[in-house]
Design an enzyme around this catalytic site. Structure first.
Site, PDB file in Angstrom:
ATOM      1  N   ASP A  91       0.851  -1.187   0.000  1.00  0.00           N
ATOM      2  CA  ASP A  91       0.000   0.000   0.000  1.00  0.00           C
ATOM      3  C   ASP A  91       0.890   1.241   0.000  1.00  0.00           C
ATOM      4  OD1 ASP A  91       0.955   0.297   2.575  1.00  0.00           O
ATOM      5  OD2 ASP A  91      -0.928  -0.231   3.552  1.00  0.00           O
ATOM      6  N   SER A  92       0.278   2.414  -0.081  1.00  0.00           N
ATOM      7  CA  SER A  92       1.053   3.642  -0.244  1.00  0.00           C
ATOM      8  C   SER A  92       1.360   4.332   1.073  1.00  0.00           C
ATOM      9  CB  SER A  92       0.281   4.620  -1.123  1.00  0.00           C
ATOM     10  OG  SER A  92      -0.889   5.051  -0.444  1.00  0.00           O
ATOM     11  N   GLY A  93       0.761   3.880   2.152  1.00  0.00           N
ATOM     12  CA  GLY A  93       0.872   4.594   3.415  1.00  0.00           C
ATOM     13  C   GLY A  93      -0.259   5.576   3.634  1.00  0.00           C
ATOM     14  N   GLY A  94      -1.126   5.738   2.626  1.00  0.00           N
ATOM     15  CA  GLY A  94      -2.220   6.704   2.736  1.00  0.00           C
ATOM     16  C   GLY A  94      -3.161   6.418   3.889  1.00  0.00           C
ATOM     17  N   ASP A 145      -2.729   8.480  -1.661  1.00  0.00           N
ATOM     18  CA  ASP A 145      -4.065   9.075  -1.731  1.00  0.00           C
ATOM     19  C   ASP A 145      -4.435   9.616  -0.368  1.00  0.00           C
ATOM     20  OD1 ASP A 145      -4.265   6.535  -0.510  1.00  0.00           O
ATOM     21  OD2 ASP A 145      -6.397   6.409  -0.982  1.00  0.00           O
ATOM     22  N   GLN A 193     -11.685   7.422  -4.766  1.00  0.00           N
ATOM     23  CA  GLN A 193     -12.158   8.028  -3.522  1.00  0.00           C
ATOM     24  C   GLN A 193     -13.494   8.727  -3.796  1.00  0.00           C
ATOM     25  OE1 GLN A 193     -11.185   7.524  -0.549  1.00  0.00           O
ATOM     26  NE2 GLN A 193      -9.085   6.734  -0.734  1.00  0.00           N
ATOM     27  N   GLY A 220     -11.386   4.295   0.664  1.00  0.00           N
ATOM     28  CA  GLY A 220     -12.280   5.142   1.437  1.00  0.00           C
ATOM     29  C   GLY A 220     -13.523   4.466   1.944  1.00  0.00           C
ATOM     30  N   ASP A 270      -8.036  -7.393   1.101  1.00  0.00           N
ATOM     31  CA  ASP A 270      -7.055  -7.584   2.174  1.00  0.00           C
ATOM     32  C   ASP A 270      -7.673  -7.112   3.470  1.00  0.00           C
ATOM     33  OD1 ASP A 270      -5.433  -4.951   3.400  1.00  0.00           O
ATOM     34  OD2 ASP A 270      -6.557  -4.554   1.566  1.00  0.00           O
ATOM     35  N   CYS A 313      -8.921 -27.291  13.664  1.00  0.00           N
ATOM     36  CA  CYS A 313     -10.253 -27.878  13.508  1.00  0.00           C
ATOM     37  C   CYS A 313     -10.274 -29.379  13.730  1.00  0.00           C
ATOM     38  CB  CYS A 313     -10.783 -27.592  12.097  1.00  0.00           C
ATOM     39  SG  CYS A 313     -11.531 -25.982  11.930  1.00  0.00           S
ATOM     40  N   HIS A 339      -5.245 -21.044  11.109  1.00  0.00           N
ATOM     41  CA  HIS A 339      -6.581 -21.537  10.744  1.00  0.00           C
ATOM     42  C   HIS A 339      -7.407 -20.469  10.048  1.00  0.00           C
ATOM     43  CE1 HIS A 339     -10.625 -23.105  10.821  1.00  0.00           C
ATOM     44  NE2 HIS A 339     -10.970 -21.929  11.307  1.00  0.00           N
TER      45      HIS A 339
END
Length: 375
Positions: A91-94, A145, A193, A220, A270, A313, A339
Site C-alpha cells: 500500500d502507499s501509506g495513505g 491518496d 475516492q 475510502g 485484504d 479444527c 486456521h
C-alpha cells in the site's frame, strides 16, 4: 496483467487471473496482511503449504520507518529480505496517514507526518512513495491518496478526491519515468475516492479508469460507514471501472463481506481481521464465528470442524484451544491465525469454483447467512 476469464450469471462476480513476474494470482483472491514483512504469527512456510496464499500485502508506511529503505535495498528488496518468492502488494501509506490525523498535515506537496514511534518528521509525496515502493520491490504498488474520514461533508470529500486525483497524475508520471530496481516488473494501481457521495464516486471511478493504471482499487470504504453503504458504493464503483483491469476493495473484511464484494464485481481483498481476531480468540468457520475464549468451550472435548483441513479444527479439541488462547500461549495464537487465514483462502477457492461452475449466485446468499452466525 489482468485477464478476465468469466463473469457469473445473475451477479457481477468475476473469474480472472493476474500475471506477475513472481507468479500468477487467481482471482477473486484474499491477500494476508504482512505489515512489517511478516504475517503475524505465521511462517512463510505455513503461508505457502498450509494457507496456500498466492499474494501477501506489505505496508509502505511501517516498512519505511522500520527497518527503513536502506536496509531493505541492501537485502535486495522485500522478497529477498523476508524470503517470500510469490507476489507482494504494497500500500502507499495513505491509510496510515489517515489514521494519524492528529499528527499529520496535508498540502499540495504531499502528507507531512510525525512517526508514531519516535515523533520524527517525515513527508510522503506522490513521487517519493513510488520510489519507496521501487526499493521495496513489490509486484503491485499503490498510489498515495487521501482517505477521508466517515462522515465527511460534501465539500471535504470533493476537495479530498480532487487532491487524490492530482496526486494520482504525479504518481503515475513518476512510475512511468522510473525503472524497477531488482529486474522484475512492477504494476501500479489507482485508488477511487469520493466519500459516500454518488456523484463523486462516479467521477473518481471514471478519472482512475482514464489514467490507464494496471488495476484500480476502491478506497475510502470500511472506515466506519454502515455495511450497507459499503456494499452500495462498491456496487456503484464497479459499474464504472474497466472490465479488463483488476478491482481491489481495500481493507475488507469479514468472510461475509468478501462474498458480498465478489458478488459486486471485486477481484481482490485484504484485511488484518483473520490474524487480529485470531489473537483475540475469534475463529472463523463454515458454520459461523466461534469465540473460543468463552467458558462454554472449557470442557468441550470435540473437534471444531473435523472435516476442515486445519490442525485447529481436526487435530486439537476445542477445550485445548480454549486453554491455549485464554492463557495467551503463543502456540494457540499461531494455530488460530493459521486456521483463520486457511479458512479465508479456502473460501476464495470455493468462490472461484462456484463462479466456474455457474453456482455462485445460488450459493452465496445462504453462505453469507451461515457465515454471520455466532456459534
Amino acid at each position: 496483467m489482468y485477464t478476465l476469464k468469466k463473469t457469473a450469471y445473475s451477479t457481477k462476480a468475476r473469474l480472472g487471473e493476474l500475471q506477475t513476474d513472481h507468479g500468477k494470482i487467481e482471482t477473486p483472491i484474499f491477500m494476508p496482511v504482512g505489515t512489517l514483512g511478516t504475517v503475524k504469527g505465521v511462517s512463510q512456510q505455513a503461508l505457502t503449504e498450509q494457507i496456500k496464499a498466492q499474494i501477501i500485502l506489505g505496508n509502505t508506511y511501517h516498512l519505511y520507518l522500520r527497518p527503513g529503505c536502506e536496509i531493505i535495498k541492501k537485502a535486495g528488496g522485500l522478497h529477498q529480505f523476508m524470503k517470500w518468492d510469490k507476489p507482494i502488494l504494497t500500500d502507499s501509506g495513505g491509510y496510515q496517514i489517515f489514521s494519524l490525523s492528529d499528527i499529520r498535515e496535508l498540502d499540495e506537496e504531499g502528507a507531512h507526518f510525525q512517526s508514531h514511534i519516535d515523533g520524527s518528521y517525515h513527508t510522503f509525496t506522490p513521487e517519493n512513495v513510488v520510489e519507496i515502493q521501487r526499493i521495496l520491490g513489490s509486484d503491485i504498488m499503490m498510489l498515495l491518496d487521501e482517505c477521508p474520514p466517515y462522515p465527511s461533508s460534501y465539500d471535504y470529500a470533493k476537495n479530498s478526491m480532487e487532491l487524490t486525483h492530482r496526486w494520482a497524475k504525479r504518481g503515475r508520471k513518476a512510475f512511468l519515468e522510473t525503472e524497477p530496481h531488482y529486474g522484475h516488473k512492477q504494476a501500479q494501481f489507482g485508488i477511487v475516492q469520493g466519500g459516500t457521495y454518488k456523484d463523486l464516486r462516479i467521477e473518481s471511478s471514471k478519472f482512475m479508469a482514464d489514467q490507464d493504471f494496471e488495476g484500480i482499487a476502491i478506497g475510502g470504504l470500511s472506515v466506519g460507514e454502515p455495511t450497507e453503504l459499503m456494499y452500495e458504493f462498491t456496487d456503484l464503483n464497479t459499474d464504472y471501472l474497466p472490465e479488463d483491469k483488476a478491482r481491489y476493495l481495500m481493507g475488507v473484511g469479514t468472510p461475509a463481506n468478501l462474498l458480498e464484494g465478489v458478488a459486486r464485481g471485486v477481484d481482490m481483498f485484504d484485511c488484518v481481521m483473520p490474524t487480529r481476531n485470531a489473537r483475540n480468540g475469534t475463529i472463523f468457520t463454515r458454520h459461523g464465528r466461534v469465540n473460543i475464549r468463552n467458558a462454554q468451550w472449557k470442557d468441550h472435548h470435540d473437534f471444531l470442524d473435523p472435516e476442515f483441513p486445519s490442525d485447529l479444527c481436526s487435530k486439537y479439541t476445542m477445550a485445548y484451544i480454549h486453554h491455549l488462547i485464554r492463557n495467551n500461549e503463543i502456540f494457540g495464537l499461531v494455530l488460530a491465525s493459521v486456521h483463520n487465514l486457511t479458512f479465508y483462502l479456502w473460501l476464495m477457492d470455493e468462490v472461484r469454483d462456484r463462479i466456474a461452475n455457474d453456482t455462485f449466485a445460488d450459493w452465496y446468499p445462504g453462505m453469507v447467512e451461515q457465515l454471520e452466525q455466532k456459534i
